[in-house]
Design a protein around this motif. Structure first.
Motif, PDB file in Angstrom:
ATOM      1  N   PRO A 105       0.841  -1.200   0.000  1.00  7.71           N
ATOM      2  CA  PRO A 105       0.000   0.000   0.000  1.00  7.71           C
ATOM      3  C   PRO A 105       0.880   1.255   0.000  1.00  7.71           C
ATOM      4  N   ARG A 106       0.513   2.222  -0.788  1.00  9.49           N
ATOM      5  CA  ARG A 106       1.287   3.450  -0.902  1.00  9.49           C
ATOM      6  C   ARG A 106       0.695   4.513   0.006  1.00  9.49           C
ATOM      7  N   ARG A 107       1.551   5.252   0.731  1.00  7.23           N
ATOM      8  CA  ARG A 107       1.058   6.157   1.766  1.00  7.23           C
ATOM      9  C   ARG A 107       1.131   7.629   1.395  1.00  7.23           C
ATOM     10  N   ARG A 108       1.888   7.959   0.382  1.00  7.80           N
ATOM     11  CA  ARG A 108       2.063   9.381   0.009  1.00  7.80           C
ATOM     12  C   ARG A 108       1.251   9.712  -1.233  1.00  7.80           C
ATOM     13  N   SER A 109       0.666  10.884  -1.243  1.00  9.32           N
ATOM     14  CA  SER A 109      -0.155  11.276  -2.392  1.00  9.32           C
ATOM     15  C   SER A 109       0.672  11.385  -3.658  1.00  9.32           C
ATOM     16  N   ASP A 110       1.967  11.706  -3.550  1.00  7.41           N
ATOM     17  CA  ASP A 110       2.778  11.838  -4.763  1.00  7.41           C
ATOM     18  C   ASP A 110       3.144  10.495  -5.383  1.00  7.41           C
ATOM     19  N   GLU A 111       2.753   9.405  -4.724  1.00  8.33           N
ATOM     20  CA  GLU A 111       2.964   8.084  -5.298  1.00  8.33           C
ATOM     21  C   GLU A 111       1.789   7.648  -6.183  1.00  8.33           C
ATOM     22  N   TYR A 112       0.757   8.456  -6.221  1.00  8.59           N
ATOM     23  CA  TYR A 112      -0.430   8.132  -6.989  1.00  8.59           C
ATOM     24  C   TYR A 112      -0.478   8.975  -8.258  1.00  8.59           C
ATOM     25  N   ASP A 113      -0.681   8.312  -9.378  1.00  7.86           N
ATOM     26  CA  ASP A 113      -0.647   9.003 -10.667  1.00  7.86           C
ATOM     27  C   ASP A 113      -2.037   9.403 -11.167  1.00  7.86           C
ATOM     28  N   TYR A 114      -3.054   8.690 -10.735  1.00  8.76           N
ATOM     29  CA  TYR A 114      -4.394   8.910 -11.287  1.00  8.76           C
ATOM     30  C   TYR A 114      -5.384   9.133 -10.139  1.00  8.76           C
ATOM     31  N   TRP A 115      -6.300  10.065 -10.392  1.00 13.55           N
ATOM     32  CA  TRP A 115      -7.250  10.467  -9.359  1.00 13.55           C
ATOM     33  C   TRP A 115      -8.661  10.528  -9.930  1.00 13.55           C
ATOM     34  N   GLY A 116      -9.636  10.187  -9.080  1.00 12.41           N
ATOM     35  CA  GLY A 116     -11.021  10.393  -9.452  1.00 12.41           C
ATOM     36  C   GLY A 116     -11.444  11.830  -9.199  1.00 12.41           C
ATOM     37  N   GLN A 117     -12.702  12.106  -9.500  1.00 12.66           N
ATOM     38  CA  GLN A 117     -13.210  13.473  -9.376  1.00 12.66           C
ATOM     39  C   GLN A 117     -13.691  13.788  -7.974  1.00 12.66           C
ATOM     40  N   GLY A 118     -13.858  12.777  -7.155  1.00  8.30           N
ATOM     41  CA  GLY A 118     -14.264  12.980  -5.769  1.00  8.30           C
ATOM     42  C   GLY A 118     -15.761  12.816  -5.563  1.00  8.30           C
ATOM     43  N   THR A 119     -16.118  12.431  -4.341  1.00  3.77           N
ATOM     44  CA  THR A 119     -17.520  12.324  -3.959  1.00  3.77           C
ATOM     45  C   THR A 119     -17.669  12.908  -2.554  1.00  3.77           C
ATOM     46  N   GLN A 120     -18.711  13.703  -2.366  1.00  2.00           N
ATOM     47  CA  GLN A 120     -18.894  14.410  -1.101  1.00  2.00           C
ATOM     48  C   GLN A 120     -19.513  13.488  -0.060  1.00  2.00           C
ATOM     49  N   VAL A 121     -18.929  13.493   1.129  1.00  3.63           N
ATOM     50  CA  VAL A 121     -19.500  12.807   2.285  1.00  3.63           C
ATOM     51  C   VAL A 121     -19.747  13.860   3.367  1.00  3.63           C
ATOM     52  N   THR A 122     -20.979  13.944   3.811  1.00  5.03           N
ATOM     53  CA  THR A 122     -21.347  14.889   4.855  1.00  5.03           C
ATOM     54  C   THR A 122     -21.955  14.131   6.022  1.00  5.03           C
ATOM     55  N   VAL A 123     -21.376  14.318   7.191  1.00  9.52           N
ATOM     56  CA  VAL A 123     -21.870  13.655   8.397  1.00  9.52           C
ATOM     57  C   VAL A 123     -22.468  14.728   9.299  1.00  9.52           C
ATOM     58  N   SER A 124     -23.765  14.694   9.422  1.00 10.99           N
ATOM     59  CA  SER A 124     -24.454  15.743  10.168  1.00 10.99           C
ATOM     60  C   SER A 124     -25.819  15.249  10.605  1.00 10.99           C
ATOM     61  N   SER A 125     -26.259  15.757  11.752  1.00  7.70           N
ATOM     62  CA  SER A 125     -27.606  15.435  12.215  1.00  7.70           C
ATOM     63  C   SER A 125     -28.598  16.498  11.767  1.00  7.70           C
TER      64      SER A 125
END
Length: 125
Positions: A105-125
């Motif tokens: 498993p790679r721990r640093r962000s600079d070791e990753y070449d490809y990224w998704g667009q992201g998905t929002q997670v909101t934790v709230s009552s």
């Protein structure tokens, strides 16, 4: 070239659960280690889970250890993030990423070449 698409984000109450999915296309999925990162407003992007090519090795920081579980299904070109016991501090945009270095498993962000667009997670009552 790898394309990554995340899904599964949304609004959840504290203590609840969500499962994020990330589907990869464009290359041989098992050639990549995968990671999940998150970024909250005003904060740096942080690694929250990483998994090697086979799924046999994983890594979690202390902030999520015991609550989050990463897994992958190479036959479906998909990596998952199961999130339990969610807290308001878990609110962020969650990204999956692919690293061509597969053995551990790679721990640093600079070791990753490809990224998704992201998905929002909101934790709230």
């Amino acid at each position: 070239q790898v394309q990554l698409v995340e899904s599964g984000g949304g609004l959840v109450q504290p203590g609840g659960s969500l499962r994020l999915s990330c589907v990869a296309s464009g290359s041989i999925f098992s050639n990549y280690a995968m990671g999940w990162f998150r970024q909250a407003p005003g904060k740096e992007r942080e690694l929250i889970a990483a998994i090697n090519w086979s799924g046999g090795a994983t890594y979690y920081p202390d902030s999520v250890k015991g609550r989050f579980t990463v897994s992958r299904d190479n036959a479906k070109n998909t990596v998952y993030l199961q999130m339990n016991s969610l807290k308001p501090d878990d609110t962020a945009v969650y990204y999956c990423a692919a690293s061509p270095t597969t053995l551990a498993p790679r721990r640093r962000s600079d070791e990753y070449d490809y990224w998704g667009q992201g998905t929002q997670v909101t934790v709230s009552s």
